[in-house]
Design a protein around this motif. Structure first.
Motif, PDB file in Angstrom:
ATOM      1  N   GLN A 158       0.831  -1.189   0.000  1.00  0.00           N
ATOM      2  CA  GLN A 158       0.000   0.000   0.000  1.00  0.00           C
ATOM      3  C   GLN A 158       0.878   1.255   0.000  1.00  0.00           C
ATOM      4  OE1 GLN A 158      -2.898   0.032   3.086  1.00  0.00           O
ATOM      5  NE2 GLN A 158      -3.269   2.208   2.941  1.00  0.00           N
ATOM      6  N   LEU A 159       0.455   2.280  -0.717  1.00  0.00           N
ATOM      7  CA  LEU A 159       1.191   3.541  -0.718  1.00  0.00           C
ATOM      8  C   LEU A 159       1.090   4.204   0.644  1.00  0.00           C
ATOM      9  CD1 LEU A 159       0.149   5.098  -4.151  1.00  0.00           C
ATOM     10  CD2 LEU A 159       2.329   4.075  -3.543  1.00  0.00           C
ATOM     11  N   GLU A 160       2.201   4.748   1.108  1.00  0.00           N
ATOM     12  CA  GLU A 160       2.241   5.419   2.407  1.00  0.00           C
ATOM     13  C   GLU A 160       2.456   6.910   2.187  1.00  0.00           C
ATOM     14  OE1 GLU A 160       1.668   3.968   5.314  1.00  0.00           O
ATOM     15  OE2 GLU A 160       1.527   1.979   4.434  1.00  0.00           O
ATOM     16  N   PHE A 161       1.595   7.719   2.791  1.00  0.00           N
ATOM     17  CA  PHE A 161       1.722   9.159   2.663  1.00  0.00           C
ATOM     18  C   PHE A 161       2.376   9.804   3.881  1.00  0.00           C
ATOM     19  CE2 PHE A 161      -1.797   8.033  -0.141  1.00  0.00           C
ATOM     20  CZ  PHE A 161      -1.323   8.552  -1.331  1.00  0.00           C
ATOM     21  N   PHE A 162       2.374   9.092   5.004  1.00  0.00           N
ATOM     22  CA  PHE A 162       2.967   9.605   6.225  1.00  0.00           C
ATOM     23  C   PHE A 162       4.001   8.607   6.717  1.00  0.00           C
ATOM     24  CE2 PHE A 162      -1.437  11.085   6.053  1.00  0.00           C
ATOM     25  CZ  PHE A 162      -1.226  12.456   6.025  1.00  0.00           C
ATOM     26  N   SER A 163       5.113   9.118   7.208  1.00  0.00           N
ATOM     27  CA  SER A 163       6.138   8.215   7.733  1.00  0.00           C
ATOM     28  C   SER A 163       5.704   7.683   9.096  1.00  0.00           C
ATOM     29  CB  SER A 163       7.474   8.941   7.852  1.00  0.00           C
ATOM     30  OG  SER A 163       7.362   9.995   8.785  1.00  0.00           O
ATOM     31  N   VAL A 164       6.187   6.512   9.425  1.00  0.00           N
ATOM     32  CA  VAL A 164       5.904   5.898  10.720  1.00  0.00           C
ATOM     33  C   VAL A 164       6.925   6.456  11.711  1.00  0.00           C
ATOM     34  CG1 VAL A 164       5.767   3.733  11.998  1.00  0.00           C
ATOM     35  CG2 VAL A 164       5.058   3.802   9.606  1.00  0.00           C
ATOM     36  N   PRO A 165       6.461   7.114  12.791  1.00  0.00           N
ATOM     37  CA  PRO A 165       7.422   7.682  13.738  1.00  0.00           C
ATOM     38  C   PRO A 165       8.164   6.595  14.502  1.00  0.00           C
ATOM     39  CG  PRO A 165       5.185   7.965  14.552  1.00  0.00           C
ATOM     40  CD  PRO A 165       5.085   7.379  13.166  1.00  0.00           C
ATOM     41  N   SER A 166       9.390   6.885  14.848  1.00  0.00           N
ATOM     42  CA  SER A 166      10.192   5.947  15.629  1.00  0.00           C
ATOM     43  C   SER A 166       9.583   5.780  17.012  1.00  0.00           C
ATOM     44  CB  SER A 166      11.622   6.477  15.755  1.00  0.00           C
ATOM     45  OG  SER A 166      12.347   5.708  16.675  1.00  0.00           O
ATOM     46  N   PRO A 167       9.564   4.556  17.546  1.00  0.00           N
ATOM     47  CA  PRO A 167       9.026   4.340  18.887  1.00  0.00           C
ATOM     48  C   PRO A 167       9.999   4.732  20.003  1.00  0.00           C
ATOM     49  CG  PRO A 167       9.697   2.256  17.945  1.00  0.00           C
ATOM     50  CD  PRO A 167       9.885   3.304  16.873  1.00  0.00           C
ATOM     51  N   CYS A 168      11.150   5.280  19.658  1.00  0.00           N
ATOM     52  CA  CYS A 168      12.169   5.646  20.646  1.00  0.00           C
ATOM     53  C   CYS A 168      11.596   6.652  21.640  1.00  0.00           C
ATOM     54  CB  CYS A 168      13.389   6.232  19.951  1.00  0.00           C
ATOM     55  SG  CYS A 168      14.694   6.702  21.105  1.00  0.00           S
ATOM     56  N   VAL A 169      11.837   6.395  22.939  1.00  0.00           N
ATOM     57  CA  VAL A 169      11.396   7.305  23.996  1.00  0.00           C
ATOM     58  C   VAL A 169      12.580   7.923  24.720  1.00  0.00           C
ATOM     59  CG1 VAL A 169       9.155   6.201  24.325  1.00  0.00           C
ATOM     60  CG2 VAL A 169      11.126   5.399  25.622  1.00  0.00           C
ATOM     61  N   GLY A 170      13.785   7.709  24.217  1.00  0.00           N
ATOM     62  CA  GLY A 170      14.965   8.320  24.786  1.00  0.00           C
ATOM     63  C   GLY A 170      15.586   7.591  25.965  1.00  0.00           C
TER      64      GLY A 170
ATOM     65  N   MET B  64      11.709  -1.306  23.553  1.00  0.00           N
ATOM     66  CA  MET B  64      11.610  -2.764  23.401  1.00  0.00           C
ATOM     67  C   MET B  64      12.004  -3.268  22.014  1.00  0.00           C
ATOM     68  SD  MET B  64      10.898  -3.705  26.415  1.00  0.00           S
ATOM     69  CE  MET B  64      10.703  -5.453  26.147  1.00  0.00           C
ATOM     70  N   ARG B  65      12.810  -2.486  21.278  1.00  0.00           N
ATOM     71  CA  ARG B  65      13.294  -2.966  19.984  1.00  0.00           C
ATOM     72  C   ARG B  65      14.608  -3.711  20.168  1.00  0.00           C
ATOM     73  NH1 ARG B  65      13.610   2.156  16.187  1.00  0.00           N
ATOM     74  NH2 ARG B  65      14.211   3.111  18.162  1.00  0.00           N
ATOM     75  N   LYS B  66      14.855  -4.677  19.261  1.00  0.00           N
ATOM     76  CA  LYS B  66      16.140  -5.364  19.210  1.00  0.00           C
ATOM     77  C   LYS B  66      17.156  -4.437  18.558  1.00  0.00           C
ATOM     78  CE  LYS B  66      14.396  -8.983  17.017  1.00  0.00           C
ATOM     79  NZ  LYS B  66      14.381 -10.262  16.315  1.00  0.00           N
ATOM     80  N   ARG B  67      18.415  -4.793  18.717  1.00  0.00           N
ATOM     81  CA  ARG B  67      19.509  -3.982  18.165  1.00  0.00           C
ATOM     82  C   ARG B  67      19.321  -3.736  16.663  1.00  0.00           C
ATOM     83  NH1 ARG B  67      25.511  -3.660  19.235  1.00  0.00           N
ATOM     84  NH2 ARG B  67      26.409  -3.184  17.219  1.00  0.00           N
ATOM     85  N   GLU B  68      19.059  -4.803  15.898  1.00  0.00           N
ATOM     86  CA  GLU B  68      18.891  -4.667  14.450  1.00  0.00           C
ATOM     87  C   GLU B  68      17.723  -3.743  14.122  1.00  0.00           C
ATOM     88  OE1 GLU B  68      18.235  -8.162  15.706  1.00  0.00           O
ATOM     89  OE2 GLU B  68      20.347  -8.013  16.150  1.00  0.00           O
ATOM     90  N   GLU B  69      16.658  -3.834  14.905  1.00  0.00           N
ATOM     91  CA  GLU B  69      15.478  -3.005  14.659  1.00  0.00           C
ATOM     92  C   GLU B  69      15.785  -1.530  14.932  1.00  0.00           C
ATOM     93  OE1 GLU B  69      12.301  -6.519  15.855  1.00  0.00           O
ATOM     94  OE2 GLU B  69      12.831  -4.993  17.333  1.00  0.00           O
ATOM     95  N   ARG B  70      16.598  -1.258  15.940  1.00  0.00           N
ATOM     96  CA  ARG B  70      16.970   0.127  16.254  1.00  0.00           C
ATOM     97  C   ARG B  70      17.910   0.686  15.191  1.00  0.00           C
ATOM     98  NH1 ARG B  70      18.381  -2.148  21.239  1.00  0.00           N
ATOM     99  NH2 ARG B  70      20.521  -1.493  20.882  1.00  0.00           N
ATOM    100  N   PHE B  71      18.943  -0.069  14.855  1.00  0.00           N
ATOM    101  CA  PHE B  71      19.966   0.434  13.943  1.00  0.00           C
ATOM    102  C   PHE B  71      19.477   0.558  12.509  1.00  0.00           C
ATOM    103  CE2 PHE B  71      23.786  -1.064  16.690  1.00  0.00           C
ATOM    104  CZ  PHE B  71      23.436  -0.136  17.652  1.00  0.00           C
ATOM    105  N   ASN B  72      18.547  -0.268  12.097  1.00  0.00           N
ATOM    106  CA  ASN B  72      18.077  -0.273  10.706  1.00  0.00           C
ATOM    107  C   ASN B  72      16.697   0.345  10.533  1.00  0.00           C
ATOM    108  OD1 ASN B  72      20.424  -1.639   9.770  1.00  0.00           O
ATOM    109  ND2 ASN B  72      19.587  -3.522  10.620  1.00  0.00           N
ATOM    110  N   TRP B  73      16.215   1.095  11.515  1.00  0.00           N
ATOM    111  CA  TRP B  73      14.847   1.621  11.489  1.00  0.00           C
ATOM    112  C   TRP B  73      14.537   2.361  10.185  1.00  0.00           C
ATOM    113  CZ3 TRP B  73      10.432   0.760  13.713  1.00  0.00           C
ATOM    114  CH2 TRP B  73       9.396   1.688  13.593  1.00  0.00           C
ATOM    115  N   LEU B  74      15.418   3.232   9.751  1.00  0.00           N
ATOM    116  CA  LEU B  74      15.151   4.034   8.555  1.00  0.00           C
ATOM    117  C   LEU B  74      15.221   3.226   7.264  1.00  0.00           C
ATOM    118  CD1 LEU B  74      17.059   7.291   9.535  1.00  0.00           C
ATOM    119  CD2 LEU B  74      14.597   6.828   9.664  1.00  0.00           C
TER     120      LEU B  74
END
Length: 85
Positions: free
Chosen positions: A3-15, A29-39
């Motif tokens: 599906q075409l996406e018009f809005f980016s999904v915000p990162s779940p990072c809370v600092g 609660m993300r794994k290392r790979e999920e954090r580093f490769n989010w974009l």
């Protein structure tokens, strides 16, 4: 077909960027790979990761309250949802 996406999904990072003994960020609660490769993930993959993070958070909370034994908590152990059609 994706599906075409018009809005980016915000990162779940809370600092709160510390890792627990299982390798998950204690803040999001993300794994290392999920954090580093989010974009690099597609929006569909990002939404799926957020769903997994919510499941991990709830399992962790249940284990802390003693409702499920900590040994039973495994990555992605919840059964997949069946077809709605």
């Amino acid at each position: 077909m994706e599906q075409l996406e018009f809005f980016s999904v915000p990162s779940p990072c809370v600092g709160v960027c510390t890792v627990d003994n299982k390798g998950y960020c204690q803040g999001c609660m993300r794994k290392r790979e999920e954090r580093f490769n989010w974009l690099a993930f597609t929006p569909a993959q990002q939404r799926h990761i957020i769903k997994l993070c919510k499941q991990r958070y709830y399992r962790k909370r249940l284990a802390q309250r003693g409702e499920i034994p900590i040994q039973q908590i495994e990555e992605d152990e919840l059964p997949p949802q069946g077809s709605l059609f």
